[in-house]
Design an enzyme around this catalytic site. Structure first.
Site, PDB file in Angstrom:
ATOM      1  N   LYS A 135       0.999  -1.210   0.183  1.00  0.00           N
ATOM      2  CA  LYS A 135      -0.070   0.025   0.035  1.00  0.00           C
ATOM      3  C   LYS A 135       0.846   1.295  -0.001  1.00  0.00           C
ATOM      4  O   LYS A 135       2.086   1.214   0.741  1.00  0.00           O
ATOM      5  CB  LYS A 135      -0.789   0.005   1.391  1.00  0.00           C
ATOM      6  CG  LYS A 135      -2.185   1.091   1.346  1.00  0.00           C
ATOM      7  CD  LYS A 135      -2.705   0.957   2.504  1.00  0.00           C
ATOM      8  CE  LYS A 135      -3.865   1.966   2.638  1.00  0.00           C
ATOM      9  NZ  LYS A 135      -4.556   1.891   4.076  1.00  0.00           N
ATOM     10  N   SER A 210      -9.025   2.463   2.909  1.00  0.00           N
ATOM     11  CA  SER A 210      -8.171   3.096   2.220  1.00  0.00           C
ATOM     12  C   SER A 210      -7.209   2.291   1.450  1.00  0.00           C
ATOM     13  O   SER A 210      -6.434   2.442   0.474  1.00  0.00           O
ATOM     14  CB  SER A 210      -7.377   3.940   2.968  1.00  0.00           C
ATOM     15  OG  SER A 210      -6.868   3.224   4.270  1.00  0.00           O
ATOM     16  N   SER A 234     -10.152  -0.416   6.746  1.00  0.00           N
ATOM     17  CA  SER A 234      -9.526   0.054   5.572  1.00  0.00           C
ATOM     18  C   SER A 234      -8.774  -1.403   4.686  1.00  0.00           C
ATOM     19  O   SER A 234      -8.284  -1.399   3.755  1.00  0.00           O
ATOM     20  CB  SER A 234      -8.285   0.980   5.724  1.00  0.00           C
ATOM     21  OG  SER A 234      -8.944   2.167   6.172  1.00  0.00           O
TER      22      SER A 234
END
Length: 565
Positions: A135, A210, A234
């Site tokens: 990420k 996210s 997330s």
């Protein structure tokens, strides 16, 4: 002489997005005719000029199986890495999921690992040759970690995050970093810097946030194992939206140091790093490797708990599972209720006990965590997102207008922390009295939200507030026949009305092909036991799928015979 004018945010974003696209080899660019439609999960199979059948097989294998093949010298690290680089390139063209492409360095690293294997006859570590995606806001030395912010577009990671350092030493090959939302604080992956990331099953839907770039990439099989983060859903939300597996551990269990983001140092509510993959075995692999090197010696906030190899065989034959059909605030959409009832039926048929969970503390927990996210009234977000230099995207603007409205004093934050502890105690006592091994519930009120409609996170955030581990897993997909159960009574409240409207307004296949996942929640710091319970649940569902396949095969054979006649 007039000072040179700084480039506009549009120029910075255009440059960034072009850099990503230009890093894809021209031979891997697909014809635009293949990018028409809504479901791109089969795109790699439509590109035989890019991916061979063996590369398709490699990329559709579990991480644990890939590692076995590398150790057996059946596949080389270079061969595996090249296959995943190709598939990641295809995933990006379909969903816009990549924030940084590192194909060249990944292939060079793979060659070095193959040379090591050839010379020493053994792998360098437990992840030898396995491509791993990261990420974007997680530090990876000499790569940007922007948190989706224009002002941080070129800010380099000063070093590897501890989880990346451990995985690098274990032999992982980092081939891409994946998109995250503007400021990270959204269940929709959209920013001015990277644009919008879409769901590969239906591009009119979000991949979540996210960790939405990770979920889209993993779903497209462009990575066998991804590193995400979770402070309110997330990891679990995106994994659920894209039909994958994702684990949020309790805070201080998995290495978490080395991330960019706003509110650095805020400890009222803390996020965590965790795995995103396509199988339960790969979640276990991630945790085992992450803890094998005793990371608490480098990150003192971690709790010294080595990974315990608990499996379904170690559990009682008859489990007691709590089930929460809804949280009394927002009713989940019909496909989710169908998935819950189906899973409950299969668990009961296997001899397990089901008890209904009363969500009596959920509203208070959600109210608390929504305040904890924005103790400064959103001031840091608002000062960072200036309309001239980085205007809030719609989902972030909605969040700031609706949730980040009150600034709290130090004394008020103390009171909030006291409330948190009382609520955690009450929830823990309810769990003890219920005597459940795990709690089965939705991941979200929607299977996967349409763009800019991810406006409720109650089914995940409450378990950040209680610091309980949660794992999400695939069950089914949306069907055209899905509808509200007869007698369903709406919950009083604005959020439930909004989500009911989202479902009732569906048209032109709004949720077509969307995966439907569920969530299992366990006791704090008992991640191994939670995954063991998930193994039991998966087994019940797998037996059901296998029986359906056995029934359908004779029918298919009969159809073939009839067609020949």
């Amino acid at each position: 002489m007039a000072a040179a004018q700084s480039p506009s945010w549009q120029h910075i974003a255009a440059r960034k997005q072009k850099e990503i696209y230009d890093a894809i080899p021209s031979a891997w660019i697909v014809d635009k005719s293949l990018l028409v439609g809504h479901n791109f999960t089969d795109l790699p199979k439509k590109c035989p000029h890019i991916m061979s059948k063996e590369e398709l097989f490699i990329t559709e294998s579990r991480a644990v199986d890939i590692l076995s093949q590398i150790r057996a010298r059946t596949w080389t690290s270079y061969q595996v890495t090249l296959a995943f680089c190709k598939r990641a390139a295809l995933a990006h063209q379909a969903t816009n999921c990549l924030a940084l492409i590192m194909f060249d360095s990944a292939l060079e690293e793979a060659k070095k690992l193959d040379a090591y294997m050839e010379k020493h006859g053994k792998p360098i570590g437990p992840l030898h040759g396995l491509p791993v995606s990261v990420k974007e806001h997680i530090y990876l030395a000499n790569t940007p970690a922007t948190s989706g912010l224009i002002s941080w577009a070129d800010a380099p990671s000063p070093h590897d995050a501890l989880i990346c350092k451990i995985f690098r030493q274990a032999g992982a090959v980092f081939h891409v970093k994946t998109t995250n939302p503007q400021t990270l604080m959204a269940l929709e992956t959209h920013s001015n810097l990277f644009g919008r990331t879409c769901n590969p099953f239906n591009t009119s839907l979000t991949s979540g946030g996210s960790s939405g770039g990770e979920s889209a990439l993993v779903a497209m099989r462009g990575s066998p194992l991804g590193i995400g983060t979770d402070i309110g859903g997330s990891i679990r939300g995106p994994s659920g939206f894209c039909g994958g597996w994702g684990l949020k551990a309790s805070v201080a269990r998995i290495p978490h140091s080395g991330l960019s983001g706003l509110h650095a140092g805020m400890e009222n509510i803390i996020g965590c790093v965790g795995p995103m993959a396509n199988s339960l075995a790969d979640l276990r692999l991630f945790c085992q490797v992450a803890l094998a090197k005793e990371p608490w010696d480098e990150e003192p906030s971690l709790i010294d708990i080595p990974w315990r190899n608990t499996t379904a065989a170690d559990l009682p034959k008859r489990l007691r599972i709590g089930v929460m059909f809804n949280d009394a605030a927002v009713l989940p959409h019909p496909p989710i209720t169908r998935a819950l009832r189906h899973t409950v039926d299969k668990l009961r048929a296997a001899g397990h006990e089901i008890v209904e969970w009363n969500p009596q503390h959920h509203a208070s927990l959600l109210s608390w965590i929504n305040k904890a996210y924005f103790l400064d009234g959103g001031d840091e977000y608002k000062s960072t997102l200036l309309h001239e230099s980085d205007p809030p995207v719609p989902i972030i603007q909605w969040l700031l207008d609706s949730e980040a409205t009150t600034r709290h004093t130090i004394e008020e934050t103390w009171a909030l922390n006291s409330t948190r502890d009382k609520l955690r105690t009450a929830f823990s006592l309810q769990w003890k009295e219920a005597g459940v091994d795990a709690l089965l519930c939705p991941v979200n009120a929607s299977c996967a939200s349409a763009h800019d409609e991810s406006k409720y996170w109650g089914y995940t955030a409450v378990f950040n507030a209680t610091d309980l581990p949660g794992v999400v897993f695939p069950v089914t997909e949306v069907r055209e026949t899905d509808t509200w159960e007869e007698g369903t009574v709406p919950v009083q409240g604005e959020k439930d009305a909004m989500y009911r409207k989202f479902w009732d307004e569906r048209a032109a296949g709004k949720y077509k092909d969307a995966p439907v996942n569920l969530q299992l929640v366990g006791k704090r710091l008992r991640e191994e036991r939670l995954l063991a319970v998930a193994e039991v649940v998966e087994g019940c569902l797998r037996e059901d799928r296998q029986s359906v396949q056995k029934v359908s095969k004779p029918a298919q054979k009969e159809e073939m015979v009839q067609s020949r006649l």
